[in-house]
Write an enzyme that holds these catalytic residues in place. Structure first.
Site, PDB file in Angstrom:
ATOM      1  CG  HIS A  24       3.532 -11.021  -2.422  1.00 27.68           C
ATOM      2  ND1 HIS A  24       4.282  -9.891  -2.681  1.00 27.68           N
ATOM      3  CD2 HIS A  24       2.329 -10.571  -1.973  1.00 27.68           C
ATOM      4  CE1 HIS A  24       3.559  -8.816  -2.409  1.00 27.68           C
ATOM      5  NE2 HIS A  24       2.372  -9.200  -1.981  1.00 27.68           N
ATOM      6  CE  LYS A  48      -2.595   1.073  -4.996  1.00 29.54           C
ATOM      7  NZ  LYS A  48      -2.271  -0.257  -4.457  1.00 29.54           N
ATOM      8  NE  ARG A  97       0.999  -7.908   5.340  1.00 30.54           N
ATOM      9  CZ  ARG A  97       1.153  -6.772   4.699  1.00 30.54           C
ATOM     10  NH1 ARG A  97       2.316  -6.464   4.184  1.00 30.54           N
ATOM     11  NH2 ARG A  97       0.159  -5.915   4.574  1.00 30.54           N
ATOM     12  CB  SER A 135       5.189  -4.202  -2.022  1.00 36.33           C
ATOM     13  OG  SER A 135       4.760  -5.507  -2.284  1.00 36.33           O
TER      14      SER A 135
END
Ligand code: PNS
Length: 181
Positions: A24, A48, A97, A135
């Site tokens: 990030h 979440k 990515r 993450s």
């Protein structure tokens, strides 16, 4: 490019950031080469179950970028494009990515464009060395006793230790006992 409310170009970099990784940070650095300010915008998602609360994630990002007025941090809920418009940003930054990220990101970018054609999504690629960093994996590796140094800023490692420390230490002791016996 539309100037943000404080003047200069503003891009929002939205995400869960639970927690931020060096991937990030790499995207923020790239964003700052193109835009005057980058605002990391944490989605508040009641559905979440994050590891870090929104307040903790805000504090982590603030500490990481303390002294850098070009990086801002904020929270949002509701539609991302509405939030971007409200804060005066005409660009959304997202990191890609690998090709596997692309399909989801492409769908989101097109939906956001349909919702608000004035706001562009810009995809940025982090350094290859972060192409496998997420993450989710950082949390998993740390929780299982693996090293995440160089994958996250020091403040995140410290916070992970605070969260998981108590849970990891007994596991390590058990492993050491098993090795001795
Ligand atoms: O880091 P993440 O969890 O992949 O980030 C996803 C995020 C926050 C960018 C995405 O879930 C989002 O923008 N949510 C806000 C709700 C919204 O605008 N949904 C429509 C997008 S197509």
């Amino acid at each position: 490019m539309r100037p943000g409310r404080r003047g200069g170009s503003l891009a929002v970099f939205p995400g869960s950031f639970d927690p931020i990784t060096n991937g990030h940070l790499d995207i923020v650095a790239r964003g700052l080469r193109v835009f005057d300010r980058v605002r990391m915008s944490i989605l508040v998602n009641p559905e979440k179950q994050p590891l870090f609360t929104v307040e903790e994630r805000l504090a982590i990002i603030r500490e990481t970028y303390r002294g850098n007025p070009r990086v801002e941090v904020d929270t949002f809920s509701g539609l991302l494009v509405d939030y971007a418009e409200r804060v005066g940003a005409s660009v959304i930054i997202r990191g890609i990515r690998a090709i596997s990220d692309f399909e989801y990101e492409f769908q989101m970018a097109l939906m956001n464009r349909r919702l608000n054609p004035q706001i562009e999504t810009v995809f940025m690629m982090p350094a290859e060395s972060y192409s496998y960093v997420s993450s989710r994996l950082v949390k998993e590796v740390f929780q299982l006793g693996g090293k995440v140094t160089d994958l996250v800023p020091a403040v995140v490692e410290r916070r992970l230790r605070d969260k998981y420390g108590a849970a990891i230490r007994p596991a390590r002791r058990a492993t050491a006992r098993a090795r001795r016996s």
